[in-house]
Design a protein around this motif. Structure first.
Motif, PDB file in Angstrom:
ATOM      1  N   SER A 199      54.316 -69.483  22.623  1.00  0.00           N
ATOM      2  CA  SER A 199      54.558 -68.296  23.440  1.00  0.00           C
ATOM      3  C   SER A 199      55.434 -67.330  22.642  1.00  0.00           C
ATOM      4  CB  SER A 199      55.259 -68.681  24.740  1.00  0.00           C
ATOM      5  OG  SER A 199      56.581 -69.154  24.457  1.00  0.00           O
ATOM      6  N   GLU A 200      55.501 -66.095  23.098  1.00  0.00           N
ATOM      7  CA  GLU A 200      56.359 -65.116  22.430  1.00  0.00           C
ATOM      8  C   GLU A 200      57.811 -65.588  22.461  1.00  0.00           C
ATOM      9  OE1 GLU A 200      55.615 -60.948  23.433  1.00  0.00           O
ATOM     10  OE2 GLU A 200      53.738 -61.597  24.387  1.00  0.00           O
ATOM     11  N   CYS A 260      51.248 -60.887  10.779  1.00  0.00           N
ATOM     12  CA  CYS A 260      50.000 -60.519  10.102  1.00  0.00           C
ATOM     13  C   CYS A 260      48.896 -61.565  10.277  1.00  0.00           C
ATOM     14  CB  CYS A 260      50.256 -60.296   8.608  1.00  0.00           C
ATOM     15  SG  CYS A 260      51.468 -58.994   8.274  1.00  0.00           S
ATOM     16  N   GLY A 261      49.217 -62.710  10.903  1.00  0.00           N
ATOM     17  CA  GLY A 261      48.201 -63.726  11.166  1.00  0.00           C
ATOM     18  C   GLY A 261      47.644 -64.367   9.912  1.00  0.00           C
ATOM     19  N   LEU A 262      48.510 -64.672   8.945  1.00  0.00           N
ATOM     20  CA  LEU A 262      48.047 -65.172   7.656  1.00  0.00           C
ATOM     21  C   LEU A 262      47.866 -66.685   7.643  1.00  0.00           C
ATOM     22  CD1 LEU A 262      50.288 -63.147   5.158  1.00  0.00           C
ATOM     23  CD2 LEU A 262      48.183 -62.459   6.320  1.00  0.00           C
ATOM     24  N   ARG A 263      46.947 -67.149   6.792  1.00  0.00           N
ATOM     25  CA  ARG A 263      46.891 -68.557   6.434  1.00  0.00           C
ATOM     26  C   ARG A 263      48.072 -68.841   5.512  1.00  0.00           C
ATOM     27  NH1 ARG A 263      41.537 -66.559   5.550  1.00  0.00           N
ATOM     28  NH2 ARG A 263      39.989 -67.454   6.995  1.00  0.00           N
ATOM     29  N   VAL A 264      48.523 -70.103   5.459  1.00  0.00           N
ATOM     30  CA  VAL A 264      49.674 -70.428   4.624  1.00  0.00           C
ATOM     31  C   VAL A 264      49.368 -70.166   3.149  1.00  0.00           C
ATOM     32  CG1 VAL A 264      49.079 -72.882   4.417  1.00  0.00           C
ATOM     33  CG2 VAL A 264      51.458 -72.155   4.138  1.00  0.00           C
ATOM     34  N   PHE A 287      49.239 -65.378  16.759  1.00  0.00           N
ATOM     35  CA  PHE A 287      48.959 -63.969  16.455  1.00  0.00           C
ATOM     36  C   PHE A 287      47.667 -63.534  17.138  1.00  0.00           C
ATOM     37  CE2 PHE A 287      46.289 -61.348  13.610  1.00  0.00           C
ATOM     38  CZ  PHE A 287      47.049 -60.187  13.482  1.00  0.00           C
ATOM     39  N   ALA A 288      46.597 -64.316  16.945  1.00  0.00           N
ATOM     40  CA  ALA A 288      45.298 -63.961  17.507  1.00  0.00           C
ATOM     41  C   ALA A 288      45.306 -64.035  19.032  1.00  0.00           C
ATOM     42  CB  ALA A 288      44.221 -64.893  16.943  1.00  0.00           C
ATOM     43  N   MET A 335      41.007 -58.860  11.041  1.00  0.00           N
ATOM     44  CA  MET A 335      42.380 -59.125  10.599  1.00  0.00           C
ATOM     45  C   MET A 335      42.568 -60.564  10.146  1.00  0.00           C
ATOM     46  SD  MET A 335      44.795 -56.797  13.093  1.00  0.00           S
ATOM     47  CE  MET A 335      43.892 -56.983  14.620  1.00  0.00           C
ATOM     48  N   LEU A 336      41.881 -61.501  10.809  1.00  0.00           N
ATOM     49  CA  LEU A 336      41.992 -62.911  10.434  1.00  0.00           C
ATOM     50  C   LEU A 336      41.136 -63.248   9.216  1.00  0.00           C
ATOM     51  CD1 LEU A 336      41.919 -64.698  13.917  1.00  0.00           C
ATOM     52  CD2 LEU A 336      43.908 -64.299  12.461  1.00  0.00           C
ATOM     53  N   GLY A 337      40.145 -62.401   8.914  1.00  0.00           N
ATOM     54  CA  GLY A 337      39.269 -62.682   7.781  1.00  0.00           C
ATOM     55  C   GLY A 337      38.238 -63.736   8.082  1.00  0.00           C
TER      56      GLY A 337
END
Length: 303
Positions: free
Chosen positions: A114-115, A150-154, A255-256, A272-274
């Protein structure tokens, strides 16, 4: 044809022809090596060209007692791909896994935070405290803010470069799976914490040769490892008594999910997630059934 020769050729095929990342190639290789190890343990001196379905079936039965259905399914898929490659190269005529079915597995919904939980995790980071003369907390805050913001993979996070930051335009350039590049928006809050890290931590490091353009560095001036990011997150989860089993990927899922809950469209989230396919992104719809109800209430003519 020997196994090592076949494996080396297959790795080159995955890299050149299919454009897979090194992480994906390593995972495919690991599954094939499981089969090689099994053959060695059972004194089966047989080449990848001559191996037959009964031996493969026995191997699958053997691993089914050691791994869960999801892992078993992945290994079968990886081996099937390997033998399809040998057929493609005319080393074999048939695939020894053609009649072997993967175990049925349900789609596992990812854990999310959660936020409030994200705020609590980041709030647990000790700031303004020097470790070996450096403010490591400021770095860790920037890492978590970037993962979530940014919802990045590690793997994308640890490979992020200074030259990938386009703060004036409000974007960062990400190199994802298969070396595919995309631009992801970065909000001012995340930019602020990255800039604080650069000023108060990174600029005081003795950066090793070859790491001059890497954004997130360890205390020795080298690129951080995936394991280190996992450790940072696990320690923070323990610190606040969080019962969920979380990892860096949990921030990406969150993020998503939070974007979807706030009415972002799936296509934008996919970009954005690619994700190659919108089907992969659609898993987030299943996380929040209330979002679906709101969509019907807002847009259906019979509401």
């Amino acid at each position: 044809m020997k196994w090592e020769h076949a494996l080396k050729d297959y790795q080159m095929y995955l890299k050149i022809e299919r454009g897979l990342s090194q992480n994906s190639i390593d995972n495919y290789t690991l599954d094939i090596r499981k089969l090689i190890k099994y053959l060695e343990a059972h004194n089966e001196h047989i080449s990848p060209v001559d191996i037959n379905p009964p031996i493969i079936q026995q191997f699958i039965y053997d691993i089914s007692k050691k791994v869960n259905a999801r892992t078993q399914s992945r290994i079968i898929s990886g081996l099937r791909s390997f033998f399809n490659y040998l057929i493609f190269e005319d080393y074999r005529k048939t695939n020894p896994l053609s009649l072997i079915e993967s175990p049925k597995i349900g789609r596992k919904l990812p854990d999310t935070l959660s936020e409030e939980e994200i705020d609590e995790l980041i709030g647990a980071i000790e700031l303004g405290k020097r470790t070996d003369g450096l403010y490591i907390g400021e770095r860790n805050r920037a890492i978590l803010e970037t993962l979530y913001g940014c919802g990045l993979r590690v793997s994308e996070l640890i490979n992020l470069k200074l030259s990938d930051l386009f703060f004036d335009e409000g974007f960062i350039k990400i190199t994802g799976k298969g070396d595919k590049q995309r631009f992801v928006p970065i909000v001012e809050t995340t930019q602020k914490y990255i800039n604080i890290y650069r000023k108060e931590v990174r600029n005081h490091l003795h950066i090793k040769e070859g790491h001059e353009d890497t954004l997130f560095l360890n205390r020795r001036g080298r690129q951080l490892t995936r394991a280190m990011i996992f450790t940072i997150i696990k320690q923070l989860a323990e610190k606040i008594g969080l019962k969920k089993n979380i990892s860096p990927h949990t921030f990406r899922h969150s993020f998503a999910t939070h974007l979807l809950q706030n009415n972002a469209d799936l296509r934008s989230i996919q970009l954005m997630l690619g994700h190659e396919s919108i089907t992969t992104t659609e898993i987030y719809v299943h996380l929040d059934k209330s979002h679906l109800s709101k969509v019907v209430e807002q847009y259906h003519p019979r509401k």
